[in-house]
Design a protein around this motif. Structure first.
Motif, PDB file in Angstrom:
ATOM      1  N   LYS A   1       0.909  -1.206   0.012  1.00 24.33           N
ATOM      2  CA  LYS A   1       0.184  -0.382   0.044  1.00 24.33           C
ATOM      3  C   LYS A   1       0.498   1.092  -0.123  1.00 24.33           C
ATOM      4  O   LYS A   1       0.548   2.554  -0.637  1.00 24.33           O
ATOM      5  N   LEU A   2       2.101   0.877   0.707  1.00 26.38           N
ATOM      6  CA  LEU A   2       3.053   2.675   0.549  1.00 26.38           C
ATOM      7  C   LEU A   2       4.665   1.627   0.615  1.00 26.38           C
ATOM      8  O   LEU A   2       4.589   1.337   1.390  1.00 26.38           O
ATOM      9  N   LEU A   3       4.580   2.678   0.029  1.00 22.71           N
ATOM     10  CA  LEU A   3       6.242   2.031  -0.383  1.00 22.71           C
ATOM     11  C   LEU A   3       6.890   2.964  -0.807  1.00 22.71           C
ATOM     12  O   LEU A   3       7.287   4.677  -1.525  1.00 22.71           O
ATOM     13  N   TRP A   4       7.646   3.777   0.574  1.00 24.18           N
ATOM     14  CA  TRP A   4       8.320   5.390   1.049  1.00 24.18           C
ATOM     15  C   TRP A   4       9.968   5.106   1.275  1.00 24.18           C
ATOM     16  O   TRP A   4      10.715   4.247   1.943  1.00 24.18           O
ATOM     17  N   PRO A   5      10.450   4.901   0.393  1.00 25.82           N
ATOM     18  CA  PRO A   5      12.397   4.837   0.037  1.00 25.82           C
ATOM     19  C   PRO A   5      12.611   5.320   0.786  1.00 25.82           C
ATOM     20  O   PRO A   5      13.198   6.632   2.118  1.00 25.82           O
ATOM     21  N   PRO A   6      14.371   4.611   1.310  1.00 17.29           N
ATOM     22  CA  PRO A   6      15.204   5.848   2.885  1.00 17.29           C
ATOM     23  C   PRO A   6      15.759   6.647   2.184  1.00 17.29           C
ATOM     24  O   PRO A   6      15.808   7.177   1.005  1.00 17.29           O
ATOM     25  N   TYR A   7      16.688   7.174   2.791  1.00 17.09           N
ATOM     26  CA  TYR A   7      16.834   8.577   2.757  1.00 17.09           C
ATOM     27  C   TYR A   7      18.958   8.761   3.399  1.00 17.09           C
ATOM     28  O   TYR A   7      18.430   9.197   4.385  1.00 17.09           O
ATOM     29  N   THR A   8      19.758   9.495   1.818  1.00 15.87           N
ATOM     30  CA  THR A   8      20.824   9.040   3.656  1.00 15.87           C
ATOM     31  C   THR A   8      22.175  10.109   2.286  1.00 15.87           C
ATOM     32  O   THR A   8      21.726  10.192   1.596  1.00 15.87           O
ATOM     33  N   ALA A   9      21.759  11.074   3.418  1.00 14.64           N
ATOM     34  CA  ALA A   9      22.412  13.268   2.643  1.00 14.64           C
ATOM     35  C   ALA A   9      24.107  12.344   2.173  1.00 14.64           C
ATOM     36  O   ALA A   9      24.769  11.607   2.764  1.00 14.64           O
ATOM     37  N   PRO A  10      24.552  12.834   1.356  1.00 12.34           N
ATOM     38  CA  PRO A  10      26.406  12.779   0.898  1.00 12.34           C
ATOM     39  C   PRO A  10      27.080  13.233   2.506  1.00 12.34           C
ATOM     40  O   PRO A  10      26.702  14.498   3.441  1.00 12.34           O
ATOM     41  N   ALA A  11      27.892  12.662   2.572  1.00  6.12           N
ATOM     42  CA  ALA A  11      28.175  12.202   3.893  1.00  6.12           C
ATOM     43  C   ALA A  11      29.020  14.108   3.680  1.00  6.12           C
ATOM     44  O   ALA A  11      29.730  14.838   4.643  1.00  6.12           O
ATOM     45  N   SER A  12      29.549  14.119   2.347  1.00  8.98           N
ATOM     46  CA  SER A  12      30.641  15.392   2.336  1.00  8.98           C
ATOM     47  C   SER A  12      29.198  16.875   2.283  1.00  8.98           C
ATOM     48  O   SER A  12      30.403  17.538   1.700  1.00  8.98           O
ATOM     49  N   HIS A  13      28.362  16.820   2.137  1.00 12.37           N
ATOM     50  CA  HIS A  13      27.514  17.885   1.571  1.00 12.37           C
ATOM     51  C   HIS A  13      27.639  18.907   3.226  1.00 12.37           C
ATOM     52  O   HIS A  13      27.946  18.683   4.851  1.00 12.37           O
ATOM     53  N   GLU A  14      27.899  20.110   2.138  1.00  8.92           N
ATOM     54  CA  GLU A  14      28.615  21.336   2.901  1.00  8.92           C
ATOM     55  C   GLU A  14      26.826  21.998   3.969  1.00  8.92           C
ATOM     56  O   GLU A  14      27.664  22.219   5.011  1.00  8.92           O
ATOM     57  N   LEU A  15      25.885  21.343   3.918  1.00 13.79           N
ATOM     58  CA  LEU A  15      25.051  21.455   4.671  1.00 13.79           C
ATOM     59  C   LEU A  15      25.237  21.111   6.566  1.00 13.79           C
ATOM     60  O   LEU A  15      25.054  21.559   7.580  1.00 13.79           O
ATOM     61  N   ILE A  16      25.808  20.032   6.195  1.00 13.73           N
ATOM     62  CA  ILE A  16      25.948  19.791   7.437  1.00 13.73           C
ATOM     63  C   ILE A  16      26.417  19.980   8.548  1.00 13.73           C
ATOM     64  O   ILE A  16      26.322  20.254   9.357  1.00 13.73           O
ATOM     65  N   PRO A  17      28.573  20.954   7.861  1.00 13.26           N
ATOM     66  CA  PRO A  17      29.043  21.363   9.259  1.00 13.26           C
ATOM     67  C   PRO A  17      27.898  22.318   9.619  1.00 13.26           C
ATOM     68  O   PRO A  17      28.535  23.072   9.888  1.00 13.26           O
ATOM     69  N   ALA A  18      27.629  23.238   8.352  1.00 15.35           N
ATOM     70  CA  ALA A  18      26.855  24.481   8.622  1.00 15.35           C
ATOM     71  C   ALA A  18      25.751  24.307   9.726  1.00 15.35           C
ATOM     72  O   ALA A  18      25.770  25.385  10.701  1.00 15.35           O
ATOM     73  N   VAL A  19      25.351  22.907   9.483  1.00 13.61           N
ATOM     74  CA  VAL A  19      24.429  22.827  10.828  1.00 13.61           C
ATOM     75  C   VAL A  19      24.763  22.934  11.890  1.00 13.61           C
ATOM     76  O   VAL A  19      24.292  23.438  12.839  1.00 13.61           O
ATOM     77  N   MET A  20      26.056  21.969  12.238  1.00 15.11           N
ATOM     78  CA  MET A  20      26.429  21.347  12.970  1.00 15.11           C
ATOM     79  C   MET A  20      26.858  22.902  13.683  1.00 15.11           C
ATOM     80  O   MET A  20      26.774  22.996  15.090  1.00 15.11           O
ATOM     81  N   LYS A  21      27.612  23.343  13.378  1.00 18.70           N
ATOM     82  CA  LYS A  21      28.004  25.082  13.415  1.00 18.70           C
ATOM     83  C   LYS A  21      27.390  26.294  14.272  1.00 18.70           C
ATOM     84  O   LYS A  21      27.331  26.349  15.597  1.00 18.70           O
ATOM     85  N   ALA A  22      25.781  26.118  13.384  1.00 15.93           N
ATOM     86  CA  ALA A  22      24.611  26.734  13.514  1.00 15.93           C
ATOM     87  C   ALA A  22      24.672  26.794  15.112  1.00 15.93           C
ATOM     88  O   ALA A  22      24.146  27.076  16.119  1.00 15.93           O
ATOM     89  N   HIS A  23      24.004  25.164  15.239  1.00  8.03           N
ATOM     90  CA  HIS A  23      23.464  24.725  16.654  1.00  8.03           C
ATOM     91  C   HIS A  23      24.798  24.500  17.709  1.00  8.03           C
ATOM     92  O   HIS A  23      24.333  24.930  18.678  1.00  8.03           O
ATOM     93  N   SER A  24      25.783  24.314  17.396  1.00  7.57           N
ATOM     94  CA  SER A  24      27.386  24.957  18.443  1.00  7.57           C
ATOM     95  C   SER A  24      26.844  26.523  19.129  1.00  7.57           C
ATOM     96  O   SER A  24      26.660  26.361  20.128  1.00  7.57           O
ATOM     97  N   ASP A  25      27.141  27.053  18.035  1.00  7.29           N
ATOM     98  CA  ASP A  25      26.887  28.299  18.132  1.00  7.29           C
ATOM     99  C   ASP A  25      25.195  29.169  18.533  1.00  7.29           C
ATOM    100  O   ASP A  25      25.097  29.741  20.389  1.00  7.29           O
ATOM    101  N   SER A  26      24.385  28.022  18.297  1.00  2.18           N
ATOM    102  CA  SER A  26      23.019  28.163  19.177  1.00  2.18           C
ATOM    103  C   SER A  26      23.201  28.393  21.227  1.00  2.18           C
ATOM    104  O   SER A  26      22.493  28.626  21.723  1.00  2.18           O
TER     105      SER A  26
END
Length: 464
Positions: free
Chosen positions: A351-376
């Protein structure tokens, strides 16, 4: 400008944004409560009355549309179905190379057994520590937080180089992305990367960073038996007597399949390990079962019909079709050892097929969010990166991935209260999320007039 002067300017800009969020905090909390008070139950949720519920999502989207406008966005209500508006907005940058999408959903699941709630499900009650009610965690706090991140940037006088795109969408709870996220993307509200603002922690601690989500499958199995009088059960279950020639009880037969799938579930716990998921997370849940004599709900007959509904969460590195094949093979093997089931095989309905997702390990958004969280969370002098873990459920990142957009999940909420009684969201998580979204946008999109090494050409995928 010297390197030291650049660093000072950047830190001052970030502090100004954090201060703006703190000033906005009472309004942010009230807006979350206002959104929770609107019973925006997804009208397509199984067992619901579409005619009575359609329009609730649109009311929350109207609230979000006003917040998007306050942030300075050009806005549009995108709707595939009447009353089910997606509130979409775009804050144009000054010409940066990378744009960011903040996505949340306005639909909620039903409150279930309202008598088990301590407060009314749609009270939107604000206490010293939390906002309470259905949808507080899943996903109104994150959706509202995204809008206020944009408002805080404007209040601090920050102009981004890249576009900041805002989506408050319908349909997520039932995978109705064609009415929700996909409709918004196809209307032009895409970006180079996305943060899905779903709850990213199981507990009351600060939000985690989630780069991967499992696959989800929903299927039913239907069995047929042979009706007989209840007084004949003894003759049907003992093969030395008349046995299945006289009657077959589907409830008995289901346990053969149940045990086979439980063994598969146990094998997954040993075999399908992932560093961001607890061992045993990947599972097969028999969540709904209906077994009875055809057209009769009394136990005076052998049950000759049975349907069971399963929800499956699987390892993100396995495809849906690979897992489907394994489940069907497991059921076939179990049935082959039973004369009745081998001759009367159960029917699958996927009835429902929802594929998984994994972000590329080198994607620049990951360090951006990590730094933003750390500063916050820890300020600029204390490194407090977020914990990384796999997502509790599934989300619309799957459908963004289908449109060529990578991203991650980060948002306020207590995952263990999602879809449960007494749902709530801690206020400190809401404020942390607003700050993190705003600083992430500055890091990823760039700030006009500020040179930074992070403003390099995008390594993400195509922008729709």
């Amino acid at each position: 400008m010297s390197v030291d002067a650049m660093a000072t300017t950047e830190e001052n800009q970030r502090r100004a944004v954090l201060d703006a969020v703190d000033r906005l905090a009472p309004r942010i909390v009230q807006s979350v409560a206002d959104a929770v008070k609107i019973p925006s139950i997804n009208p397509k949720y199984p067992g619901q009355d579409y005619g009575k519920l359609a329009g609730g999502e649109g009311e929350v989207s109207a609230l979000m549309n006003d917040l998007h406008r306050e942030a300075g966005a050009s806005t549009e209500l995108v709707a595939v179905e009447k009353g089910r508006d997606n509130a979409c907005g775009r804050i144009a940058g000054t010409g940066g190379v990378r744009s960011l999408l903040l996505n949340g959903h306005v639909d909620v699941v039903p409150p279930n057994r309202e008598g088990l709630w301590d407060k009314a499900p749609f009270s939107g009650l604000i206490t010293d520590e939390a906002v309470h009610g259905r949808g507080a965690t899943d996903n109104k706090a994150g959706t509202v937080a995204a809008a206020y991140a944009a408002i805080a940037l404007a209040a601090a006088g920050i102009r981004l180089q890249g576009d900041l795109v805002l989506q408050a969408v319908v349909g997520e709870e039932v995978g109705d992305h064609l009415s929700g996220t996909t409709a918004a993307l196809q209307a032009g509200y895409g970006a180079d990367a996305a943060i899905v603002c779903e709850p990213s922690n199981f507990s009351d601690a600060s939000p985690n960073l989630v780069p991967t989500t499992p696959g989800l499958l929903w299927f039913s199995l239907s069995l047929v038996g042979k009706a007989a009088h209840s007084g004949l059960r003894g003759l049907t279950i003992h093969p030395t007597l008349e046995g299945e020639a006289l009657g077959v009880n589907t409830i008995d037969k289901f346990w053969i399949i149940y045990h086979a799938l439980r063994q598969l579930e146990d094998s997954w716990a040993l075999r399908d390990r992932h560093p961001l998921f607890q061992p045993g997370y990947f599972n097969l849940l028999p969540g709904v079962i209906r077994g009875n004599p055809e057209g009769v709900l009394v136990p005076f007959f052998l049950a000759d019909t049975l349907t069971v509904e399963y929800c499956v969460y699987h390892h993100p590195e396995r495809s849906n079709h690979e897992v489907i094949d394994e489940i069907e093979k497991t059921v076939r093997q179990a049935c082959a050892n039973d004369p009745w089931l081998s001759a009367h095989r159960p029917e699958f309905d996927w009835k429902l097929l929802w594929p998984p997702y994994t972000a590329p390990a080198s994607h620049e958004l990951i360090p951006a969010v990590m730094k933003a969280h750390s500063d916050s969370v820890g300020g600029f002098d204390l490194a407090t990166p977020p914990k990384q873990e796999g997502f509790l459920g599934v989300c619309d990142l799957t459908w963004m991935d289908a449109q060529g957009i990578d991203g991650l999940v980060y948002g306020p909420g207590v995952g263990r209260t999602a879809h449960a009684e007494n749902e709530y969201v801690p206020i400190h998580q809401i404020i942390t999320a607003v700050k993190t979204y705003a600083l992430s946008a500055m890091d990823y999109c760039g700030v006009s007039g500020t040179e930074s090494s992070i403003n390099s050409p995008t390594t993400g995928r195509r922008r729709p």
